[in-house]
Design an enzyme around this catalytic site. Sequence first.
Site, PDB file in Angstrom:
ATOM      1  N   CYS A   1       0.838  -1.198   0.000  1.00 31.41           N
ATOM      2  CA  CYS A   1       0.000   0.000   0.000  1.00 31.41           C
ATOM      3  C   CYS A   1       0.871   1.245   0.000  1.00 31.41           C
ATOM      4  CB  CYS A   1      -0.930  -0.008   1.215  1.00 31.41           C
ATOM      5  SG  CYS A   1      -1.951   1.479   1.365  1.00 31.41           S
TER       6      CYS A   1
ATOM      7  N   CYS B   1      -4.622  -0.025   0.040  1.00 32.44           N
ATOM      8  CA  CYS B   1      -5.313  -1.104   0.744  1.00 32.44           C
ATOM      9  C   CYS B   1      -6.814  -0.865   0.773  1.00 32.44           C
ATOM     10  CB  CYS B   1      -4.770  -1.260   2.166  1.00 32.44           C
ATOM     11  SG  CYS B   1      -4.972   0.188   3.214  1.00 32.44           S
TER      12      CYS B   1
ATOM     13  N   CYS C   1       0.539   2.862   3.656  1.00 32.19           N
ATOM     14  CA  CYS C   1       0.859   2.106   4.867  1.00 32.19           C
ATOM     15  C   CYS C   1       1.684   0.894   4.460  1.00 32.19           C
ATOM     16  CB  CYS C   1      -0.414   1.707   5.633  1.00 32.19           C
ATOM     17  SG  CYS C   1      -1.450   0.526   4.752  1.00 32.19           S
TER      18      CYS C   1
ATOM     19  N   HIS D   1      -7.450   2.894   2.659  1.00 29.15           N
ATOM     20  CA  HIS D   1      -6.763   3.971   1.940  1.00 29.15           C
ATOM     21  C   HIS D   1      -7.221   4.090   0.489  1.00 29.15           C
ATOM     22  CE1 HIS D   1      -3.396   3.730   5.130  1.00 29.15           C
ATOM     23  NE2 HIS D   1      -4.216   4.742   5.389  1.00 29.15           N
TER      24      HIS D   1
ATOM     25  N   HIS E   1     -10.964 -21.838 -13.677  1.00 27.55           N
ATOM     26  CA  HIS E   1     -11.708 -22.589 -14.694  1.00 27.55           C
ATOM     27  C   HIS E   1     -11.713 -24.071 -14.333  1.00 27.55           C
ATOM     28  CE1 HIS E   1     -13.468 -23.470 -18.549  1.00 27.55           C
ATOM     29  NE2 HIS E   1     -12.439 -24.201 -18.944  1.00 27.55           N
TER      30      HIS E   1
ATOM     31  N   CYS F   1     -18.502 -23.049 -15.683  1.00 28.34           N
ATOM     32  CA  CYS F   1     -17.773 -24.284 -15.970  1.00 28.34           C
ATOM     33  C   CYS F   1     -17.845 -25.274 -14.813  1.00 28.34           C
ATOM     34  CB  CYS F   1     -16.314 -23.971 -16.317  1.00 28.34           C
ATOM     35  SG  CYS F   1     -15.475 -22.958 -15.086  1.00 28.34           S
TER      36      CYS F   1
END
EC number: 3.4.19.12
Length: 857
Positions: A208, A228, A211, A241, A817, A342
């Site tokens: 981040c 973040c 931070c 943030h 998948h 799927c």
Amino acid sequence: MQRRGALFSVPGGGGKMAAGDLGELLVPHMPTIRVPRSGDRVYKNECAFSYDSPNSEGGLYVCMNTFLAFGREHVERHFRKTGQSVYMHLKRHMREVRGASGGALPKRRNSKIFLDLDMDDDLNSDDYEYEDEAKLVIFPDHYEIALPNIEELPALVTIACDAVLSSKSPYRKQDPDTWENEVPVSKYANNLVQLDNGVRIPPSGWKCARCDLRENLWLNLTDGSVLCGKWFFDSSGGNGHALEHYRDMGYPLAVKLGTITPDGADVYSFQEEGPVSDPHLAKHLAHFGIDMLHTQGTENGLRDNDIKPRVSEWEVIQESGTKLKPMYGPGYTGLKNLGNSCYLSSVMQAIFSIPEFQRAYVGNLPRIFDYSPLDPTQDFNTQMTKLGHGLLSGQYSKPPVKSELIEQVMKEEHKPQQNGISPRMFKAFVSKSHPEFSSNRQQDAQEFFLHLVNLVERNRIGSENPSDVFRFLVEERIQCCQTRKVRYTERVDYLMQLPVAMEAATNKDELITYELMRREAEANRRPLPELVRAKIPFSACLQAFAEPDNVDDFWSSALQAKSAGVKTSRFASFPEYLVVQIKKFTFGLDWVPRKFDVSIDMPDLLDISHLRARGLQPGEEELPDISPPIVIPDDSKDRLMNQLIDPSDIDESSVMQLAEMGFPLEACRKAVYFTGNTGAEVAFNWIIVHMEEPDFAEPLAIPGYGGAGASVFGATGLDNQPPEEIVAIITSMGFQRNQAVQALQATNHNLERALDWIFSHPEFEEDSDFVIEMENNANANIVSEAKPEGPRVKDGSGMYELFAFISHMGTSTMSGHYVCHIKKEGRWVIYNDHKVCASERPPKDLGYMYFYRRIPS
């Protein structure tokens, strides 16, 4: 003014009738013709009993009363059953557009299209011209009246026809009863501004910008800032943030790092306050140097195309790089992907490769279709039969014929190649009212398998229940470490869950070296080293199943105190078909499921005879059968001792706090309910204890409240006797008591579904083999055909042969998948959505779910 002569054909040939006679012809049928109202579902894309559509040779017939659609093969059935005579026949004709050089002309506008059809195929391109045809057909004489613009028709008929022609697909409605509650497209996606600031996102080592957090990070798609996300109720997860940055700058869209795969990513719109989809996501990510089509999300890093093993998981499982031969005919029909469907396709392909399911549904096709309710789109057995017939008949999987291809070129006509069938109607029904499966997000194939078994149990056809082939009993033995006394218990299960014994990896030294290199690379923000896949012996996983870790806080009734016990598991019965799940998924630091990258040497022939339960042995002393005390906070103890809370009073704030941690919504609701609204922290403890249960994510079902959900175990024939007040309601309608009880037992005590069950089982007789032990019987709640002592099981030998497996690609059950491999006619076949091909190298070591059939002794 000259009247336009609308013509309709007369049976037997070229008879014609003037338009002035049309009104008189329709007069007897006017009471049956309706104008669609708000909320009516108009099916114009697909037959209720088959996969015929307006593209099919016979077109599609839409009932002008119920607005259900039927192919040519099934419209007569609906006419005979309902007496409804007026149908709208829809047919779409296609012609491929070719230039003088033989190539298709690009951007050629289609003509004569007036049907709003959501066909879900690949032909909506500019390479074809379409011509739509609509007409009214009056049964039983098959009179045809061309549409539209027939001024001579009665006004009601004209209005009804216009409304049907202009109606939207029922799957496009944002209706909680449909599965199409998909994430909306962001209104900012088409014109998103991206700053040309030179920002490039590295493949790993994110942090981040405000931070030190390295988890739950979001990339802003306007300026490339990495920040973040929001915090959870326990102050973990993030400092918010990313939201602060939006409030400061107003940049609306962000994508969660670690979720980017070739299939998409988690995108959030701060302005729209919710998850959204971005149809231009690949371009927006490329602006910051991220190649979406060659990345796989990880806990804190992107694996680019230089990281061979993670990419090779996709390549190996899908058998990329080899020229696979397409397969056609009965049993070789694919299923179109509806957008992360799927998991459903893979499970259903495996299910309908089992003879018992083929016989129960496809073998009973005429009976099921003839006795289906008036709305077959809302009947489980009808939709299972429809799907099974579509997969097994070969009707929708025909190879191209060379002579037909030549004829098409000469006539400049195009007949679409078989490209799989669309399971839209099936998915809409089986996922109805389920918060996870009704979404368009990726789901866990194992959870869907149990959900399907639950539906099969609740909607069994008379005495036939194909899910019996999966049911088995597990004997669990716990020995108190202090008293050495033992307790034996049995539970019903439908699959064998094998833990991944990572400590038994044969390449442990290589894994340790890789982990050290990975940490060093992340610390120095360098590209991560090549991944190493753990190689695990199957025998170690089997041992981990049979002898789990010691049981902490085991209740020793002999000492009336908490101590530890040793737990072992054995099979009290061996099922006819053994489904094995490899427990590859765990939880990361952000509460998002993560996957172990492992290769397990799964055997083709499996012998688990040595795991047969033995019961109480000579010299063993049983612990008294006394349950442990229930510890409940003082402030809610009185309330819970008297009665459970009303489901409508569940504390939704606690539910959402748990859901934000990544747990399924229905599991969160059950946790809050069963802990008496005592707060998210207590409910969290309930989740940790129950998260391994098969019905963990099933909807909350409370006897007496008529809930739609039911646990898998509640469907084994051990449910409570139906509430007398519900039985009384049904008997007051003129039905027999045992008929009412049978219907309620088959539908988990749901009044509405029980009535549907009765109407769909007209063959019920009072002296049927179905027996219910009534009052004065301790086991009055056991439902069976032959009064068994316990759950129905099909015991036999412990020798099995592998015939199918489902593989998962990706980093968690929330993305990636699924592909299915099935052994048919002595060879392996790969089912990759609509593509069905002969397998060259079946990756049996990378599977997630394995299907074994018993070898007769």
